[in-house]
Design a protein around this motif. Structure first.
Motif, short mmCIF file in Angstrom:
data_model
loop_
_atom_site.label_atom_id
_atom_site.label_comp_id
_atom_site.label_asym_id
_atom_site.label_seq_id
_atom_site.Cartn_x
_atom_site.Cartn_y
_atom_site.Cartn_z
N GLY A 198 70.43 51.17 -7.66
CA GLY A 198 70.82 50.16 -8.63
C GLY A 198 72.26 49.71 -8.55
O GLY A 198 72.67 48.81 -9.28
N GLU A 199 73.07 50.32 -7.69
CA GLU A 199 74.46 49.92 -7.58
C GLU A 199 74.57 48.69 -6.70
O GLU A 199 74.04 48.64 -5.59
N SER A 200 75.28 47.67 -7.15
CA SER A 200 75.42 46.44 -6.38
C SER A 200 76.20 46.67 -5.09
O SER A 200 76.05 45.92 -4.13
N SER A 201 77.03 47.71 -5.06
CA SER A 201 77.87 47.97 -3.89
C SER A 201 77.09 48.59 -2.73
O SER A 201 77.66 48.85 -1.68
N THR A 202 75.79 48.83 -2.89
CA THR A 202 75.00 49.40 -1.82
C THR A 202 74.51 48.34 -0.84
O THR A 202 73.89 48.68 0.18
N HIS A 203 74.74 47.07 -1.12
CA HIS A 203 74.31 45.98 -0.24
C HIS A 203 75.33 44.86 -0.34
O HIS A 203 75.68 44.42 -1.42
N GLY A 204 75.84 44.43 0.80
CA GLY A 204 76.84 43.37 0.76
C GLY A 204 77.22 42.88 2.14
O GLY A 204 76.54 43.15 3.13
N LEU A 205 78.33 42.17 2.20
CA LEU A 205 78.81 41.57 3.43
C LEU A 205 80.17 42.13 3.82
O LEU A 205 80.99 42.46 2.95
N VAL A 206 80.38 42.23 5.11
CA VAL A 206 81.70 42.48 5.67
C VAL A 206 82.09 41.18 6.37
O VAL A 206 81.50 40.80 7.38
N LYS A 207 83.05 40.46 5.81
CA LYS A 207 83.43 39.17 6.35
C LYS A 207 84.10 39.33 7.72
O LYS A 207 84.52 40.41 8.10
N SER A 208 84.20 38.21 8.43
CA SER A 208 84.71 38.24 9.80
C SER A 208 86.14 38.74 9.88
O SER A 208 86.57 39.24 10.93
N ASP A 209 86.91 38.60 8.79
CA ASP A 209 88.29 39.07 8.80
C ASP A 209 88.43 40.43 8.11
O ASP A 209 89.53 40.85 7.75
N GLN A 210 87.29 41.12 7.94
CA GLN A 210 87.30 42.42 7.29
C GLN A 210 86.70 43.47 8.23
O GLN A 210 86.15 43.15 9.28
N SER A 211 86.80 44.70 7.83
CA SER A 211 86.16 45.80 8.55
C SER A 211 85.65 46.80 7.53
O SER A 211 86.07 46.79 6.36
N MET A 212 84.73 47.66 7.95
CA MET A 212 84.23 48.73 7.09
C MET A 212 84.76 50.05 7.59
O MET A 212 84.66 50.35 8.79
N ASP A 213 85.33 50.83 6.71
CA ASP A 213 85.78 52.18 7.02
C ASP A 213 84.84 53.18 6.36
O ASP A 213 84.59 53.10 5.15
N LEU A 214 84.34 54.11 7.16
CA LEU A 214 83.39 55.10 6.65
C LEU A 214 83.88 56.50 6.98
O LEU A 214 84.43 56.73 8.06
N MET A 215 83.70 57.40 6.03
CA MET A 215 84.02 58.82 6.24
C MET A 215 82.74 59.63 6.12
O MET A 215 81.98 59.46 5.15
N TRP A 216 82.49 60.50 7.11
CA TRP A 216 81.24 61.24 7.21
C TRP A 216 81.41 62.66 6.70
O TRP A 216 82.36 63.35 7.07
N PHE A 217 80.49 63.11 5.84
CA PHE A 217 80.64 64.41 5.20
C PHE A 217 79.44 65.32 5.42
O PHE A 217 79.12 66.15 4.57
N CYS A 218 78.75 65.17 6.55
CA CYS A 218 77.67 66.09 6.93
C CYS A 218 78.07 66.84 8.19
O CYS A 218 78.88 66.36 8.98
N LYS A 219 77.46 67.99 8.38
CA LYS A 219 77.74 68.77 9.59
C LYS A 219 77.38 67.98 10.84
O LYS A 219 78.07 68.04 11.86
N GLU A 220 76.26 67.24 10.77
CA GLU A 220 75.81 66.44 11.90
C GLU A 220 75.61 64.99 11.48
O GLU A 220 75.33 64.71 10.31
N GLY A 221 75.72 64.10 12.44
CA GLY A 221 75.44 62.69 12.21
C GLY A 221 75.29 61.96 13.53
O GLY A 221 75.72 62.46 14.57
N VAL A 222 74.65 60.80 13.48
CA VAL A 222 74.44 60.01 14.68
C VAL A 222 74.66 58.54 14.36
O VAL A 222 74.25 58.05 13.30
N ILE A 223 75.32 57.84 15.28
CA ILE A 223 75.44 56.39 15.22
C ILE A 223 74.42 55.83 16.21
O ILE A 223 74.55 56.01 17.42
#
Length: 315
Positions: free
Chosen positions: A248-273
């Motif tokens: 229900g949070e609006s921030s779970t879906h949105g846009l990253v504009k062409s002059d923006q970037s997304m920064d993510l921090m991972w907090f699991c022992k394992e992960g895959v891109i």
């Protein structure tokens, strides 16, 4: 564009299931067997057709199967992929922004066939969303390119950095960041940052992962998950938190504009891109940072005309 050298990149034959050796020996429905055999035949016929056309054109060309690609494609004027969107996607991982691509859908879905067998099995063939040609118009489209009349479009790709180190592959369709086990919860935080150093509030997530798509990929998994199709030439990215525990949070879906970037921090022992499906992937671990933007070199693609007429839907 004066096209003189051409690479014909082919979907391999072993993509189609060999039911006698790969667990389909129990398939006894003759309609299913005929359908599978016909798919392979249609694909082979399309390859032969494209090669016959090229024999009569003023170009130097060679053909290779996509699975044999291991180094960047260079020293050609055009790449022609024969298969579907998967073949074009795989080609895009080996092409910079100097070589255009023409996709030939070798086995288009037949609506009448899908309807006829809808109660028996899924008779969907190849979508070929990004493919501008089939065997019906390949020679016509190729001639326009050779004569310099066709103009490729520039599709945005994603540039990804892990701990400030740039990954070697650019994503044309989408990226999924998740735990390697689909039943496990992914824990991460992200925010959207502008070039002017402005930032959005940090979003803390527990979910089944995060998907980010380009405009080209917005009609694939993103759309299936409830996203919206974007204009094919948009430089924005669309993101969606998959199956958030706190919905229900609006921030779970949105846009990253062409002059923006997304920064993510991972907090699991394992992960895959996962990039453009499951074949290209990079491992991440607890504490890693991931930056995603549309600042990668674009991919030049000769697109179907109807894609260029797309309009956007409001978020």
């Amino acid at each position: 564009m004066a096209t003189r050298k051409l690479l014909l990149l082919l979907k391999p034959f072993d993509i189609y299931p060999a039911w006698r050796s790969e667990g389909l020996s129990g398939v006894t429905n003759p309609q299913v067997l005929r359908y599978l055999e016909n798919r392979l035949k249609v694909h082979k016929d399309a390859i032969n057709f494209c090669q016959d056309v090229l024999q009569n054109k003023p170009v130097q060309w060679k053909a290779i199967f996509r699975n044999d690609l291991s180094h960047p494609i260079r020293n050609v004027d055009l790449v022609v992929t024969v298969g579907g969107d998967g073949t074009l996607l795989q080609a895009s991982h080996f092409i910079d922004d100097s070589i255009p691509v023409l996709g030939v859908n070798s086995d288009p879905t037949q609506v009448q066939e899908v309807e006829e067998f809808s109660n028996e099995f899924d008779a969907t063939r190849s979508t070929g969303h990004l493919c501008a040609a089939t065997t019906n118009n390949f020679e016509q489209v190729l001639d326009s390119i050779i004569e310099g009349q066709g103009v490729p479009s520039q599709l945005s790709r994603m540039l990804i950095r892990v701990n400030s180190e740039q990954l070697s592959t650019y994503a044309l369709n989408d990226v999924l960041i998740s735990h390697p086990c689909p039943a496990s919860v992914s824990r991460y935080s992200f925010r959207v940052k502008g070039n002017d150093q402005s930032v959005s509030p940090m979003v803390h997530c527990r979910s089944s992962g995060l998907r980010v798509s380009t405009a080209a990929g917005s009609t694939a998994a993103m759309l299936s998950a409830g996203g919206f199709p974007m204009p094919i030439l948009s430089h924005d990215l669309q993101y969606m938190v998959r199956e958030p525990i706190s919905a229900g949070e609006s921030s779970t879906h949105g846009l990253v504009k062409s002059d923006q970037s997304m920064d993510l921090m991972w907090f699991c022992k394992e992960g895959v891109i996962y990039m453009d499906g499951s074949h290209v992937c990079y491992s991440i671990k607890n504490g890693d940072t991931v930056e995603i933007s549309s600042k990668a070199p674009p991919l030049k693609v000769f697109l179907p005309h109807h894609l260029l007429l797309q309009t956007t839907a409001p978020l």
